[in-house]
Motif scaffolding. Structure first.
Motif, PDB file in Angstrom:
ATOM      1  N   SER A   1       0.833  -1.208   0.000  1.00  0.00           N
ATOM      2  CA  SER A   1       0.000   0.000   0.000  1.00  0.00           C
ATOM      3  C   SER A   1       0.866   1.257   0.000  1.00  0.00           C
ATOM      4  N   TYR A   2       0.259   2.354  -0.429  1.00  0.00           N
ATOM      5  CA  TYR A   2       0.911   3.664  -0.398  1.00  0.00           C
ATOM      6  C   TYR A   2      -0.120   4.699   0.021  1.00  0.00           C
ATOM      7  N   HIS A   3       0.225   5.487   1.057  1.00  0.00           N
ATOM      8  CA  HIS A   3      -0.733   6.474   1.564  1.00  0.00           C
ATOM      9  C   HIS A   3      -0.124   7.847   1.786  1.00  0.00           C
ATOM     10  N   GLY A   4       1.134   8.052   1.394  1.00  0.00           N
ATOM     11  CA  GLY A   4       1.725   9.371   1.507  1.00  0.00           C
ATOM     12  C   GLY A   4       3.078   9.341   2.184  1.00  0.00           C
ATOM     13  N   GLU A   5       3.740  10.511   2.214  1.00  0.00           N
ATOM     14  CA  GLU A   5       5.136  10.599   2.654  1.00  0.00           C
ATOM     15  C   GLU A   5       5.335  11.219   4.031  1.00  0.00           C
ATOM     16  N   THR A   6       4.305  11.805   4.614  1.00  0.00           N
ATOM     17  CA  THR A   6       4.464  12.320   5.972  1.00  0.00           C
ATOM     18  C   THR A   6       4.526  11.141   6.946  1.00  0.00           C
ATOM     19  N   LEU A   7       4.973  11.364   8.175  1.00  0.00           N
ATOM     20  CA  LEU A   7       5.317  10.240   9.044  1.00  0.00           C
ATOM     21  C   LEU A   7       4.130   9.331   9.374  1.00  0.00           C
ATOM     22  N   GLY A   8       2.962   9.916   9.621  1.00  0.00           N
ATOM     23  CA  GLY A   8       1.798   9.073   9.879  1.00  0.00           C
ATOM     24  C   GLY A   8       1.398   8.290   8.641  1.00  0.00           C
ATOM     25  N   ALA A   9       1.323   8.975   7.509  1.00  0.00           N
ATOM     26  CA  ALA A   9       0.944   8.314   6.254  1.00  0.00           C
ATOM     27  C   ALA A   9       1.966   7.253   5.867  1.00  0.00           C
ATOM     28  N   LEU A  10       3.237   7.557   6.093  1.00  0.00           N
ATOM     29  CA  LEU A  10       4.291   6.607   5.759  1.00  0.00           C
ATOM     30  C   LEU A  10       4.238   5.391   6.674  1.00  0.00           C
ATOM     31  N   SER A  11       3.732   5.559   7.871  1.00  0.00           N
ATOM     32  CA  SER A  11       3.628   4.442   8.810  1.00  0.00           C
ATOM     33  C   SER A  11       2.670   3.366   8.319  1.00  0.00           C
ATOM     34  N   VAL A  12       1.665   3.736   7.526  1.00  0.00           N
ATOM     35  CA  VAL A  12       0.722   2.743   6.999  1.00  0.00           C
ATOM     36  C   VAL A  12       0.997   2.448   5.522  1.00  0.00           C
ATOM     37  N   THR A  13       2.121   2.941   5.029  1.00  0.00           N
ATOM     38  CA  THR A  13       2.580   2.645   3.667  1.00  0.00           C
ATOM     39  C   THR A  13       3.464   1.401   3.706  1.00  0.00           C
ATOM     40  N   ASP A  14       3.481   0.651   2.615  1.00  0.00           N
ATOM     41  CA  ASP A  14       4.274  -0.574   2.563  1.00  0.00           C
ATOM     42  C   ASP A  14       5.053  -0.650   1.251  1.00  0.00           C
ATOM     43  N   VAL A  15       5.761   0.427   0.932  1.00  0.00           N
ATOM     44  CA  VAL A  15       6.643   0.458  -0.237  1.00  0.00           C
ATOM     45  C   VAL A  15       8.045   0.740   0.295  1.00  0.00           C
ATOM     46  N   ALA A  16       8.905  -0.246   0.209  1.00  0.00           N
ATOM     47  CA  ALA A  16      10.184  -0.218   0.929  1.00  0.00           C
ATOM     48  C   ALA A  16      11.040   0.995   0.580  1.00  0.00           C
ATOM     49  N   ILE A  17      11.091   1.359  -0.698  1.00  0.00           N
ATOM     50  CA  ILE A  17      11.999   2.431  -1.103  1.00  0.00           C
ATOM     51  C   ILE A  17      11.623   3.766  -0.457  1.00  0.00           C
ATOM     52  N   PHE A  18      10.351   3.952  -0.141  1.00  0.00           N
ATOM     53  CA  PHE A  18       9.911   5.168   0.534  1.00  0.00           C
ATOM     54  C   PHE A  18      10.031   5.051   2.056  1.00  0.00           C
ATOM     55  N   LYS A  19       9.827   3.858   2.583  1.00  0.00           N
ATOM     56  CA  LYS A  19       9.616   3.678   4.017  1.00  0.00           C
ATOM     57  C   LYS A  19      10.862   3.280   4.803  1.00  0.00           C
ATOM     58  N   ASP A  20      11.718   2.448   4.223  1.00  0.00           N
ATOM     59  CA  ASP A  20      12.777   1.813   5.014  1.00  0.00           C
ATOM     60  C   ASP A  20      13.722   2.818   5.678  1.00  0.00           C
ATOM     61  N   THR A  21      14.099   3.856   4.960  1.00  0.00           N
ATOM     62  CA  THR A  21      15.040   4.838   5.510  1.00  0.00           C
ATOM     63  C   THR A  21      14.511   5.480   6.789  1.00  0.00           C
ATOM     64  N   TYR A  22      13.207   5.679   6.841  1.00  0.00           N
ATOM     65  CA  TYR A  22      12.606   6.422   7.956  1.00  0.00           C
ATOM     66  C   TYR A  22      11.977   5.511   9.004  1.00  0.00           C
ATOM     67  N   ALA A  23      12.231   4.212   8.904  1.00  0.00           N
ATOM     68  CA  ALA A  23      11.589   3.250   9.800  1.00  0.00           C
ATOM     69  C   ALA A  23      11.718   3.614  11.281  1.00  0.00           C
ATOM     70  N   PRO A  24      12.874   4.106  11.747  1.00  0.00           N
ATOM     71  CA  PRO A  24      12.979   4.438  13.181  1.00  0.00           C
ATOM     72  C   PRO A  24      12.037   5.557  13.634  1.00  0.00           C
ATOM     73  N   LEU A  25      11.554   6.345  12.694  1.00  0.00           N
ATOM     74  CA  LEU A  25      10.689   7.474  13.044  1.00  0.00           C
ATOM     75  C   LEU A  25       9.207   7.124  13.051  1.00  0.00           C
ATOM     76  N   LEU A  26       8.855   5.940  12.558  1.00  0.00           N
ATOM     77  CA  LEU A  26       7.457   5.641  12.256  1.00  0.00           C
ATOM     78  C   LEU A  26       6.773   4.852  13.365  1.00  0.00           C
ATOM     79  N   ILE A  27       5.455   5.085  13.491  1.00  0.00           N
ATOM     80  CA  ILE A  27       4.659   4.228  14.374  1.00  0.00           C
ATOM     81  C   ILE A  27       4.512   2.866  13.693  1.00  0.00           C
ATOM     82  N   GLN A  28       4.381   1.827  14.481  1.00  0.00           N
ATOM     83  CA  GLN A  28       4.282   0.482  13.931  1.00  0.00           C
ATOM     84  C   GLN A  28       2.858   0.209  13.445  1.00  0.00           C
ATOM     85  N   SER A  29       2.757  -0.415  12.301  1.00  0.00           N
ATOM     86  CA  SER A  29       1.465  -0.854  11.787  1.00  0.00           C
ATOM     87  C   SER A  29       1.644  -2.257  11.228  1.00  0.00           C
TER      88      SER A  29
END
Length: 437
Positions: A145-173
């Motif tokens: 899934s993809y829901h956006g690039e801000t931290l909350g939206a990225l937390s429910v996104t599942d596209v590695a190239i966008f998400k992996d770098t910022y994983a320490p900043l994100l809430i778990q989903s």
């Protein structure tokens, strides 16, 4: 001014989105001077057919007179006013019309899709807190899934190239199996696979519903996943499951709303109502930034209280901007006055009849929903990286703007595209494929 002049100035001052800037050492930017209908024109006069609607936002062509005139008229009366404690006619009328179209109640405005997602997530969390179920704090979404690039939206996104770098900043989903029919077993229908995924969804929600606030989905098409399309039965079952276990259903229609899937909103094809609907991209026809999160009257009432802390205090400076609302109202007028959905069906039929030309090519999974078409290229992984750059460059040289997603080539053109322009788009797509083979 020449193309090269504007290109050089851009490289010296602009950090472009979704881009490794070093790539522009070998792949030049395209300096666009103007747009007209389905076409974009660079500074030197070369034109490009906008087959991706300028990142999926442009519905009725560039330089559309009706939308332009609406913005001009609004500009003569009110350009902006704070929406906290004040209101204005364009935002009221737009809210009334969106409520009537969606079946949902109040509208909360922002400027982009990720912000709409953030609002829906925060509202869901806050609702459960307000009604005495503060333990419901977690979210689930679909794989890929993809829901956006801000931290909350990225937390429910599942596209590695966008998400992996910022994983320490994100809430778990938690991500549920995607009903994208390309993932089904051999011989399994899209409907059967969607039902299998829904069954897995129910197992998880039945075990964790006490801590779950919401499930967020992109209805019918997971766009950033390479236009992954799925059967509407999944949305029906998701609605039933969420209702049964008291979990909100958030419909992220940011990319698929406003006619893109063949109906005004994708959720209509499942004949169910979400608890939240996020809209952006095509809402203004691609003219001005605007997004909206709609929700039910039941959720709205949970915030209606004497206590300011129980209110929804989220805000943006340009919330409900009158100019953007006027563009959105003009966009809705075009839908109503020009029978857009019916016209799109005829254009889709024409394009589908022309797909017979796509034979003897290394492609698979040709698929279509509304005004979105996609296919996957069938190359080895090491060759696929070379293909993406080659295809993009070849298409540009032919006057065609297409941006593959991974190994997926897709068309998402403005609704104003003509049959002649459809032929141009298909012919040059085919040529770019053949040149690589």
């Amino acid at each position: 001014m020449k193309n090269q002049d504007l290109l050089n100035r851009s490289l010296a001052s602009v950090w472009h989105p979704c881009t490794q800037m070093k790539a522009h050492e070998t792949q030049p930017l395209v300096p666009i001077a103007r747009g007209e209908g389905t076409w974009l024109y660079d500074v030197d006069g070369k034109r490009y057919l906008d087959a991706v609607s300028s990142w999926w936002v442009n519905l009725f062509g560039h330089n559309n007179p009706k939308i332009k005139d609406a913005i001009k008229q609004q500009l003569d009366t009110l350009e902006h006013v704070i929406l906290a404690g004040f209101t204005h006619e364009p935002v009221v009328e737009l809210s009334e019309r969106l409520s009537k179209l969606t079946g949902l109640g109040h509208c909360f405005y922002a400027s982009d899709g990720a912000s709409a997602t953030e609002i829906a997530l925060k509202m869901s969390f806050h609702y459960w807190r307000n009604v005495g179920k503060a333990g419901k704090t977690k979210f689930i979404s679909l794989q890929n899934s993809y829901h956006g690039e801000t931290l909350g939206a990225l937390s429910v996104t599942d596209v590695a190239i966008f998400k992996d770098t910022y994983a320490p900043l994100l809430i778990q989903s938690t991500q549920m199996p995607s009903p994208d029919w390309r993932l089904s077993e051999a011989g399994e229908s899209a409907e059967a696979y969607a039902l299998r995924c829904a069954a897995e969804l129910e197992v998880y929600i039945s075990e964790h519903h006490a801590e779950l606030a919401a499930l967020i989905v992109e209805p019918l098409i997971q766009c950033a996943a390479g236009m992954g399309m799925y059967h509407a039965i999944y949305l029906q079952r998701a609605r039933e499951i969420c209702t049964k276990y008291e979990v909100h259903l958030i419909a992220d229609e940011i990319a698929v709303g406003f006619g893109r899937t063949g109906t005004m909103f994708a959720m209509e094809q499942a004949e169910v109502l979400p608890d939240f609907m996020c809209l952006s991209k095509g809402i203004t026809g691609g003219y001005l930034p605007l997004s909206v999160t709609l929700t039910t009257d039941l959720i709205y009432q949970a915030f209606y209280d004497d206590s300011i802390a129980r209110g929804f205090l989220h805000s943006h400076s340009y919330t409900g901007n009158p100019l953007a609302c006027s563009a959105a109202l003009a966009t809705l007028d075009i839908f109503e006055q020009e029978q857009v959905l019916q016209s799109n069906r005829l254009k889709a039929q024409y394009l589908n009849t022309q797909l017979g030309k796509f034979v003897d090519l290394p492609i698979k999974h040709m698929r279509h929903r509304g005004m979105v078409w996609a296919f996957d290229t069938d190359y080895a992984p090491e060759k696929q990286v070379l293909f993406r750059q080659h295809f993009y460059t070849q298409a540009l040289q032919s006057g065609l703007l297409l941006r593959p997603i991974g190994n997926t080539v897709y068309w998402m053109p403005p609704y104003t595209i003509s049959e002649e322009e459809i032929d141009y788009m298909l012919t040059h797509t085919q040529a770019a494929l053949q040149n690589f083979v």
